[in-house]
Design an enzyme around this catalytic site. Structure first.
Site, PDB file in Angstrom:
ATOM      1  N   LYS A  18    -100.211 110.798 -28.139  1.00 28.65           N
ATOM      2  CA  LYS A  18     -99.877 109.964 -26.974  1.00 28.65           C
ATOM      3  C   LYS A  18    -101.150 109.271 -26.533  1.00 28.65           C
ATOM      4  O   LYS A  18    -102.197 109.913 -26.374  1.00 28.65           O
ATOM      5  CB  LYS A  18     -99.355 110.867 -25.848  1.00 28.65           C
ATOM      6  CG  LYS A  18     -98.611 110.131 -24.767  1.00 28.65           C
ATOM      7  CD  LYS A  18     -97.282 109.624 -25.253  1.00 28.65           C
ATOM      8  CE  LYS A  18     -96.169 109.797 -24.247  1.00 28.65           C
ATOM      9  NZ  LYS A  18     -94.870 109.501 -24.871  1.00 28.65           N
ATOM     10  N   THR A  64     -94.497 113.811 -28.224  1.00 27.82           N
ATOM     11  CA  THR A  64     -95.632 113.168 -27.538  1.00 27.82           C
ATOM     12  C   THR A  64     -95.429 113.235 -26.025  1.00 27.82           C
ATOM     13  O   THR A  64     -96.388 113.249 -25.262  1.00 27.82           O
ATOM     14  CB  THR A  64     -95.839 111.710 -28.016  1.00 27.82           C
ATOM     15  OG1 THR A  64     -94.759 110.906 -27.562  1.00 27.82           O
ATOM     16  CG2 THR A  64     -95.967 111.631 -29.530  1.00 27.82           C
ATOM     17  N   ARG A 183    -139.625  85.256 -21.787  1.00 25.18           N
ATOM     18  CA  ARG A 183    -138.201  84.907 -21.719  1.00 25.18           C
ATOM     19  C   ARG A 183    -137.475  85.959 -20.894  1.00 25.18           C
ATOM     20  O   ARG A 183    -138.036  87.009 -20.568  1.00 25.18           O
ATOM     21  CB  ARG A 183    -137.589  84.811 -23.122  1.00 25.18           C
ATOM     22  CG  ARG A 183    -137.559  86.129 -23.878  1.00 25.18           C
ATOM     23  CD  ARG A 183    -136.807  86.036 -25.204  1.00 25.18           C
ATOM     24  NE  ARG A 183    -136.743  87.358 -25.849  1.00 25.18           N
ATOM     25  CZ  ARG A 183    -136.053  87.620 -26.941  1.00 25.18           C
ATOM     26  NH1 ARG A 183    -135.374  86.676 -27.564  1.00 25.18           N
ATOM     27  NH2 ARG A 183    -136.026  88.844 -27.450  1.00 25.18           N
ATOM     28  N   GLN A 239    -134.534  94.292 -31.092  1.00 21.78           N
ATOM     29  CA  GLN A 239    -134.603  95.354 -32.093  1.00 21.78           C
ATOM     30  C   GLN A 239    -135.603  96.426 -31.660  1.00 21.78           C
ATOM     31  O   GLN A 239    -135.330  97.634 -31.736  1.00 21.78           O
ATOM     32  CB  GLN A 239    -135.028  94.779 -33.452  1.00 21.78           C
ATOM     33  CG  GLN A 239    -133.934  94.024 -34.192  1.00 21.78           C
ATOM     34  CD  GLN A 239    -133.804  92.537 -33.812  1.00 21.78           C
ATOM     35  OE1 GLN A 239    -134.234  92.122 -32.729  1.00 21.78           O
ATOM     36  NE2 GLN A 239    -133.218  91.754 -34.684  1.00 21.78           N
ATOM     37  N   HIS A 267    -128.138  85.446 -24.093  1.00 26.35           N
ATOM     38  CA  HIS A 267    -129.225  84.466 -23.968  1.00 26.35           C
ATOM     39  C   HIS A 267    -129.225  83.745 -22.623  1.00 26.35           C
ATOM     40  O   HIS A 267    -128.178  83.377 -22.111  1.00 26.35           O
ATOM     41  CB  HIS A 267    -129.103  83.418 -25.080  1.00 26.35           C
ATOM     42  CG  HIS A 267    -129.014  84.008 -26.452  1.00 26.35           C
ATOM     43  ND1 HIS A 267    -130.052  84.704 -27.031  1.00 26.35           N
ATOM     44  CD2 HIS A 267    -128.012  84.015 -27.359  1.00 26.35           C
ATOM     45  CE1 HIS A 267    -129.680  85.106 -28.241  1.00 26.35           C
ATOM     46  NE2 HIS A 267    -128.452  84.710 -28.466  1.00 26.35           N
TER      47      HIS A 267
HETATM   48  O1  LIG Z   1    -134.896  89.810 -29.874  1.00 28.16           O
HETATM   49  C1  LIG Z   1    -134.380  88.981 -30.652  1.00 28.16           C
HETATM   50  N1  LIG Z   1    -133.976  89.393 -31.900  1.00 28.16           N
HETATM   51  C2  LIG Z   1    -133.401  88.538 -32.791  1.00 28.16           C
HETATM   52  O2  LIG Z   1    -133.028  88.935 -33.919  1.00 28.16           O
HETATM   53  C3  LIG Z   1    -133.244  87.189 -32.371  1.00 28.16           C
HETATM   54  N2  LIG Z   1    -132.734  86.090 -32.975  1.00 28.16           N
HETATM   55  C4  LIG Z   1    -132.838  85.062 -32.086  1.00 28.16           C
HETATM   56  O3  LIG Z   1    -132.442  83.894 -32.310  1.00 28.16           O
HETATM   57  N3  LIG Z   1    -133.420  85.491 -30.937  1.00 28.16           N
HETATM   58  C5  LIG Z   1    -133.682  86.799 -31.085  1.00 28.16           C
HETATM   59  N4  LIG Z   1    -134.236  87.712 -30.256  1.00 28.16           N
END
Ligand SMILES: O=c1[nH]c(=O)c2[nH]c(=O)[nH]c2[nH]1
Length: 309
Positions: A18, A64, A183, A239, A267
Site C-alpha cells: 500500500k 493491502t 560568483r 564538485q 545558476h
Molecule cells: O561548480 C561547477 N561545476 C561544473 O561542473 C560547472 N559547469 C559549469 O558550466 N559551471 C560549473 N560550476
C-alpha cells in the site's frame, strides 16, 4: 530479497503493498506540551502468494487494506514519540514476523517538516508551522531479522553570495563561460545516507536516536557548505563542495557507512545589458538573473570501503 518463482521455465517476481498512507500522530506530555509528526507511509511486501496470480486462490494474500490499517494500529500502540526510522523498522518487523508467507518487507516514510513555532520568543506548546526540507527513510527487513536502513534529506536549498568560483575547466570552441573566482553558489541538496546497522537487534534503542542523527547530519551538511560565519570557506566547484560535505558526514558519524549527494547548480547569471550607444547595466557582482533551468547536475556517493550504498 524478491519473491521469485519458477513458472513453466519462466522467472516470476512479485510484490504487493500500500502506497501513500497518510498519518498524523500527536503525543501529549503531562506538562501540556504536544509533539506531532505527519508521515506518508508506503509498504511493499515480498510474500509467497503465487497462487493468487496463477490459480485465482487469494488465501495467502495479506490485503493491502489490512496493511493500511496496521499503520494506524501500530501508530496508536506507540505511546512514546518515535522517529520515522524506528516506526518504519517496527512496521517492517511486524509484517515479516506476523505473517508466515511474508519473507521481506520494504517500508518508506516521508515526513512533513512541521516545526514548533515560537510566539514572543517562546516555543509554543501546540503550535507548528511547515518548514521546507523533508526527512525520508527507507527500510528493508527480512524474516531473518536482517536490515537495510537509509535516510535522506530532500529540498535543503542553500545559497552563498561569495566565496565560490569555477576556473581552469576544459576550454574549447564550445566554451563561452569565463573563469571566475567570484560568483553566487546555490543548490538544493538531496542527501541520502545508509546506516551500518545490518540487523534489527543491532539498532540503537535510545529514543529518538535517528531523529537526532537527522538533525545532526543536516547541520554538518549546512556547516560544511557555508564554512565559518565570518569569512566562510572558498568553493572551487560544486564538485569540490559536494566532496567536502560527503567527507564531513562520514568523518563525523561512524554509524553512517555511505552517503550520496545530489547538488544541482542553480545558476545566478551576471546581468549585463548593452544598447548600441551605452551600457544600461554593467555587472559588478551585484545584479543577477536567477535561473533554475537549465541547471547543472552534480551527483556523487562516498562509501566506506566495505559498504554498499
Ligand atoms: O561548480 C561547477 N561545476 C561544473 O561542473 C560547472 N559547469 C559549469 O558550466 N559551471 C560549473 N560550476
Amino acid at each position: 530479497m524478491s519473491s521469485d518463482s519458477q513458472l513453466d521455465g519462466l522467472k516470476f517476481e512479485q510484490r504487493h503493498g500500500k502506497s501513500r498512507v497518510r498519518l498524523g500522530r500527536v503525543w501529549r506530555s503531562k506538562q501540556g506540551v504536544h509533539f506531532m509528526v505527519e508521515w506518508n507511509v508506503s509498504i511493499s511486501l515480498f510474500s509467497d502468494c503465487i497462487n493468487s496470480y496463477v490459480r485465482d486462490d487469494n488465501s495467502d494474500i495479506v490485503a493491502t487494506d489490512s496493511m493500511k490499517n496496521t499503520v494506524y494500529a501500530k501508530a496508536k500502540e506507540c505511546s512514546e514519540q518515535v522517529s520515522a526510522e524506528d516506526f518504519a523498522i517496527l512496521l517492517a518487523k511486524h509484517f515479516t514476523s506476523f505473517y508466515k508467507q511474508v519473507t521481506a518487507a520494504f517500508v518508506n516514510i516521508v515526513e512533513k517538516p512541521w516545526e514548533r513555532v515560537s510566539v514572543d520568543g517562546q516555543p509554543h506548546q501546540h503550535g507548528f508551522k511547515l518548514g521546507s526540507e523533508k526527512h525520508t527513510t527507507e527500510v528493508v527487513v527480512k524474516k531473518s531479522g536482517s536490515l537495510q536502513l537509509r535516510s535522506s534529506i530532500q529540498g535543503l536549498t542553500v545559497l552563498k553570495t561569495t566565496k565560490s568560483g569555477f576556473e581552469g575547466f576544459v576550454r574549447d570552441r564550445y566554451t563561452a563561460l569565463p573563469d571566475t573566482r567570484e560568483r553566487i553558489l546555490a543548490t538544493e541538496v538531496t542527501a541520502t545516507w545508509r546506516y551500518s546497522y545490518e540487523s534489527i537487534s543491532s539498532v540503537p534503542q535510545k529514543s529518538l536516536y535517528f531523529a537526532e542523527r537527522y538533525a545532526d547530519v543536516k547541520q554538518v551538511l549546512v556547516n560544511t557548505f557555508f564554512g565559518p560565519p565570518t569569512g566562510g570557506v572558498y568553493s572551487a566547484s560544486v564538485q569540490s563542495t559536494l566532496f567536502q560535505m560527503a567527507k564531513a558526514v562520514l568523518n563525523r558519524f561512524p554509524d553512517i557507512s555511505s552517503v550520496e549527494l545530489k547538488l544541482p547548480n542553480l545558476h545566478f547569471l551576471p546581468v549585463n545589458i548593452l544598447s548600441k550607444e551605452n551600457s544600461i547595466v554593467k555587472f559588478e557582482d551585484d545584479v543577477y538573473l536567477p535561473t533554475d533551468e537549465p541547471h547543472g547536475t552534480i551527483e556523487a556517493s562516498l562509501s566506506r570501503f566495505w559498504s554498499k550504498m
